[in-house]
Write a protein that holds these residues in place. Structure first.
Motif, PDB file in Angstrom:
ATOM      1  N   SER A 123     -33.485  -5.026   9.208  1.00 30.01           N
ATOM      2  CA  SER A 123     -33.235  -3.999   8.121  1.00 30.01           C
ATOM      3  C   SER A 123     -34.339  -3.317   9.065  1.00 30.01           C
ATOM      4  O   SER A 123     -35.184  -3.547   9.344  1.00 30.01           O
ATOM      5  CB  SER A 123     -33.826  -4.388   6.964  1.00 30.01           C
ATOM      6  OG  SER A 123     -34.571  -5.282   6.805  1.00 30.01           O
ATOM      7  N   MET A 173     -42.971  -8.110   5.678  1.00 30.25           N
ATOM      8  CA  MET A 173     -41.292  -8.287   5.531  1.00 30.25           C
ATOM      9  C   MET A 173     -41.187  -8.101   6.882  1.00 30.25           C
ATOM     10  O   MET A 173     -40.369  -8.094   7.274  1.00 30.25           O
ATOM     11  CB  MET A 173     -40.347  -7.761   4.917  1.00 30.25           C
ATOM     12  CG  MET A 173     -38.902  -8.103   4.805  1.00 30.25           C
ATOM     13  SD  MET A 173     -37.512  -8.280   4.222  1.00 30.25           S
ATOM     14  CE  MET A 173     -37.002  -8.987   3.157  1.00 30.25           C
ATOM     15  N   GLY A 175     -31.614  -5.164   2.183  1.00 31.86           N
ATOM     16  CA  GLY A 175     -32.220  -6.086   1.448  1.00 31.86           C
ATOM     17  C   GLY A 175     -30.902  -7.809   2.155  1.00 31.86           C
ATOM     18  O   GLY A 175     -31.268  -8.898   2.165  1.00 31.86           O
ATOM     19  N   ARG A 176     -29.482  -6.791   2.372  1.00 29.64           N
ATOM     20  CA  ARG A 176     -28.864  -8.092   3.075  1.00 29.64           C
ATOM     21  C   ARG A 176     -28.410  -8.531   5.262  1.00 29.64           C
ATOM     22  O   ARG A 176     -27.903  -9.149   5.185  1.00 29.64           O
ATOM     23  CB  ARG A 176     -27.750  -7.313   2.391  1.00 29.64           C
ATOM     24  CG  ARG A 176     -27.304  -7.642   0.880  1.00 29.64           C
ATOM     25  CD  ARG A 176     -26.020  -6.520   0.484  1.00 29.64           C
ATOM     26  NE  ARG A 176     -24.775  -7.866   1.065  1.00 29.64           N
ATOM     27  CZ  ARG A 176     -23.468  -7.910   0.690  1.00 29.64           C
ATOM     28  NH1 ARG A 176     -23.359  -7.079   0.077  1.00 29.64           N
ATOM     29  NH2 ARG A 176     -22.398  -8.117   1.954  1.00 29.64           N
ATOM     30  N   ARG A 224     -40.594  -2.949   2.174  1.00 27.63           N
ATOM     31  CA  ARG A 224     -39.782  -4.729   2.512  1.00 27.63           C
ATOM     32  C   ARG A 224     -38.429  -4.449   3.607  1.00 27.63           C
ATOM     33  O   ARG A 224     -37.100  -4.779   3.471  1.00 27.63           O
ATOM     34  CB  ARG A 224     -38.269  -3.731   1.404  1.00 27.63           C
ATOM     35  CG  ARG A 224     -38.831  -4.449  -0.022  1.00 27.63           C
ATOM     36  CD  ARG A 224     -38.459  -4.016  -0.840  1.00 27.63           C
ATOM     37  NE  ARG A 224     -39.325  -4.109  -2.701  1.00 27.63           N
ATOM     38  CZ  ARG A 224     -39.838  -3.410  -3.225  1.00 27.63           C
ATOM     39  NH1 ARG A 224     -40.806  -2.119  -2.584  1.00 27.63           N
ATOM     40  NH2 ARG A 224     -40.138  -3.459  -3.586  1.00 27.63           N
ATOM     41  N   HIS A 233     -37.563  -5.106   8.251  1.00 30.06           N
ATOM     42  CA  HIS A 233     -38.352  -5.808   9.519  1.00 30.06           C
ATOM     43  C   HIS A 233     -38.809  -5.552  10.029  1.00 30.06           C
ATOM     44  O   HIS A 233     -39.675  -5.787  10.525  1.00 30.06           O
ATOM     45  CB  HIS A 233     -36.867  -6.725   9.878  1.00 30.06           C
ATOM     46  CG  HIS A 233     -36.314  -7.433   8.605  1.00 30.06           C
ATOM     47  ND1 HIS A 233     -34.663  -7.785   8.806  1.00 30.06           N
ATOM     48  CD2 HIS A 233     -36.043  -8.613   7.509  1.00 30.06           C
ATOM     49  CE1 HIS A 233     -34.541  -8.515   7.707  1.00 30.06           C
ATOM     50  NE2 HIS A 233     -35.872  -9.010   7.564  1.00 30.06           N
ATOM     51  N   LEU A 245     -32.204   0.432  -0.692  1.00 27.70           N
ATOM     52  CA  LEU A 245     -32.482  -0.972  -0.539  1.00 27.70           C
ATOM     53  C   LEU A 245     -32.161  -2.241  -0.683  1.00 27.70           C
ATOM     54  O   LEU A 245     -31.921  -3.598  -0.371  1.00 27.70           O
ATOM     55  CB  LEU A 245     -33.547  -0.418  -1.831  1.00 27.70           C
ATOM     56  CG  LEU A 245     -35.203  -0.363  -1.435  1.00 27.70           C
ATOM     57  CD1 LEU A 245     -36.350   0.347  -2.734  1.00 27.70           C
ATOM     58  CD2 LEU A 245     -35.926  -1.162  -0.735  1.00 27.70           C
TER      59      LEU A 245
END
Length: 180
Positions: free
Chosen positions: A128, A1, A123-124, A141, A143, A119
Motif C-alpha cells: 500500500s 504501518m 488495507g488489503r 495506514r 506501507h 482505505l
C-alpha cells in the motif's frame, strides 16, 4: 504501518499489478469543469513515462477511480492502460472483481491511494502506498509514502521502487542510454 526497507523490497518484488486511484494520485486532485460541462485534469508526464516503463517490464497497470471521467479514460488510452474501472465511492467490489478476473491475490497488488475512499483497498493489498499529500488517515495506514505529492511524481516514485525491487530498474535506465 511503515515497512522496513527489507520488508518493502520483498513486497515490491511480489507485485504483479500496480493499481492506482486517479484524482489525488495521478492528478493533484483538481478537476476543472467548464461552463459547458467539459472537465480537464493535469497529469504528470513523469508519472506517465513510469507507467509505460512498468508495462514494458512486464507489470500490469490499472486505474481504479471513484468517479467516471473522459479525461481519465483518454489518459489511460494514451498510456495503453486497458484496466480502467470507474466506480462509485465503494471500490471494494470492483477490486474483488479485478482480482478474480485476473487470477490475482491481494499480495500481488501495489495500490496507491490518497483519501478515505481508498482505505478498504489499501488495507488489503500486498504493498500500500500514498502520495506525500494524502490525508493523514491514509498516511498513517500505508506501507510506503512517496516524497512527491499526487500528480507531481508520486506514481513515478512507486514504479521505480517496484522496478528496483524486481531488479529491473537498471534495464530501464540502460534503455535510455542506448544499451540493450
Amino acid at each position: 504501518m511503515r515497512l522496513s526497507p527489507d520488508q518493502l523490497t520483498l513486497r515490491a518484488r511480489a507485485v504483479r499489478l500496480i493499481l492506482l486511484d486517479v484524482d489525488g494520485v495521478l492528478t493533484d486532485g483538481t478537476v476543472d469543469i467548464a461552463s459547458d460541462g467539459t472537465e480537464s485534469k493535469s497529469f504528470s508526464i513523469r508519472d506517465g513515462a513510469a507507467l509505460l516503463w512498468a508495462r514494458r517490464e512486464g507489470l500490469e497497470v490499472g486505474l481504479l477511480s471513484g468517479r467516471p471521467s473522459l479525461a481519465t479514460t483518454r489518459r489511460a488510452t494514451e498510456l495503453g492502460i486497458e484496466l480502467v474501472v470507474e466506480t462509485g465511492p465503494d471500490k471494494r467490489s470492483a477490486f474483488g472483481q479485478i482480482l478474480s478476473t485476473r487470477g490475482l491475490a491481494d499480495s500481488d497488488v501495489a495500490y496507491m491511494g490518497d483519501d478515505l475512499l481508498d482505505l478498504p483497498i489499501l488495507g488489503r493489498v500486498g504493498l500500500s502506498a500514498a502520495p506525500a499529500d494524502a490525508v493523514d488517515d491514509v498516511l498513517a495506514r500505508v506501507h510506503w509514502v512517496s516524497s512527491k505529492p499526487g500528480g507531481r511524481g508520486a506514481v513515478r516514485e512507486l514504479v521505480e521502487l517496484v522496478l528496483r525491487a524486481r531488479l529491473r530498474w537498471e534495464s530501464v535506465v540502460g534503455q535510455h542510454l542506448g544499451q540493450p
